[in-house]
Design a protein around this motif. Structure first.
Motif, short mmCIF file in Angstrom:
data_model
loop_
_atom_site.label_atom_id
_atom_site.label_comp_id
_atom_site.label_asym_id
_atom_site.label_seq_id
_atom_site.Cartn_x
_atom_site.Cartn_y
_atom_site.Cartn_z
N MET A 68 -19.84 54.16 -3.85
CA MET A 68 -21.23 54.56 -4.06
C MET A 68 -21.37 55.00 -5.52
O MET A 68 -20.47 55.63 -6.07
CB MET A 68 -21.63 55.69 -3.12
N THR A 69 -22.50 54.65 -6.14
CA THR A 69 -22.79 55.01 -7.53
C THR A 69 -24.21 55.56 -7.60
O THR A 69 -24.90 55.65 -6.58
CB THR A 69 -22.64 53.78 -8.45
N LYS A 70 -24.66 55.91 -8.79
CA LYS A 70 -26.04 56.39 -8.97
C LYS A 70 -27.01 55.23 -8.76
O LYS A 70 -26.76 54.12 -9.20
CB LYS A 70 -26.24 56.94 -10.39
N GLY A 71 -28.12 55.50 -8.07
CA GLY A 71 -29.12 54.46 -7.89
C GLY A 71 -29.95 54.64 -6.63
O GLY A 71 -29.97 55.71 -6.02
N LEU A 72 -30.62 53.57 -6.26
CA LEU A 72 -31.55 53.60 -5.14
C LEU A 72 -30.89 53.99 -3.81
O LEU A 72 -31.50 54.67 -2.99
CB LEU A 72 -32.22 52.23 -4.99
N TRP A 76 -31.90 56.55 -0.80
CA TRP A 76 -31.99 56.11 0.60
C TRP A 76 -31.14 57.00 1.51
O TRP A 76 -31.59 57.47 2.54
CB TRP A 76 -31.55 54.65 0.72
N ASN A 77 -29.89 57.22 1.11
CA ASN A 77 -28.97 58.00 1.94
C ASN A 77 -29.49 59.43 2.16
O ASN A 77 -29.35 59.98 3.26
CB ASN A 77 -27.58 58.03 1.32
N ALA A 78 -30.08 60.03 1.13
CA ALA A 78 -30.60 61.39 1.26
C ALA A 78 -31.77 61.44 2.25
O ALA A 78 -31.91 62.40 3.01
CB ALA A 78 -31.04 61.92 -0.10
N ALA A 79 -32.58 60.40 2.27
CA ALA A 79 -33.77 60.36 3.12
C ALA A 79 -33.50 59.83 4.52
O ALA A 79 -34.32 60.02 5.42
CB ALA A 79 -34.86 59.52 2.45
N ALA A 83 -28.92 56.40 8.79
CA ALA A 83 -28.64 55.04 8.33
C ALA A 83 -28.07 55.05 6.92
O ALA A 83 -28.45 54.26 6.07
CB ALA A 83 -29.92 54.19 8.38
N GLN A 84 -27.16 55.99 6.65
CA GLN A 84 -26.55 56.08 5.32
C GLN A 84 -25.57 54.94 5.10
O GLN A 84 -24.81 54.58 6.00
CB GLN A 84 -25.81 57.40 5.15
N VAL A 85 -25.60 54.39 3.90
CA VAL A 85 -24.63 53.37 3.50
C VAL A 85 -23.43 54.10 2.92
O VAL A 85 -23.58 55.00 2.10
CB VAL A 85 -25.24 52.41 2.46
N ARG A 86 -22.23 53.69 3.38
CA ARG A 86 -20.99 54.35 2.95
C ARG A 86 -19.95 53.30 2.59
O ARG A 86 -20.02 52.15 3.06
CB ARG A 86 -20.44 55.21 4.09
#
Length: 123
Positions: A68-72, A76-79, A83-86
């Motif tokens: 994971m890096t900085k970006g969209l 998404w993961n915070a909101a 359905a977090q991408v890992r």
């Protein structure tokens, strides 16, 4: 991008930068309609010039999330904690396009809105 062969599959790390395009309508949602068990959906706009926020390995069956890096995706993961991408998750379809990782990358790069289907990786 550099490539290497591991066993019988080709692994290539790529950047999913987007070309400048008109921005999509600012909507994002997590939907569970028609999503098979063990999969989850990420549905979000892709403003021009915004990094997606994850590194992938391109495989014959999709895009394996390696970091994971900085970006969209961080937003998404915070909101969307459900359905977090890992790392370890696999993107198997984008906007109805499935197939090889290279085909999925092409769809990601040309789209200003992404509807991505992920298979949950092994934790």
């Amino acid at each position: 991008a550099a490539g290497s062969t591991e066993g019988s599959r080709t692994v290539r790390s790529i950047s999913l930068a987007t070309p400048a395009q008109p921005a999509a309508a600012p909507t994002s949602q997590a939907s569970t309609a028609d999503v098979p068990k063990g999969y989850f959906l990420v549905d979000m706009p892709r403003p021009p010039g915004q990094p997606l926020g994850f590194d992938v390995e391109v495989t014959e069956v999709g895009l394996n999330v390696s970091a994971m890096t900085k970006g969209l995706m961080e937003q998404w993961n915070a909101a969307h904690p459900e359905a977090q991408v890992r790392p370890g998750d696999v993107c198997v379809e984008v906007n109805g396009v499935s197939g090889t990782g290279a085909e999925i990358v092409a769809e990601v790069k040309r789209s200003s809105h992404l509807k991505m289907l992920f298979a949950r990786g092994q934790a």
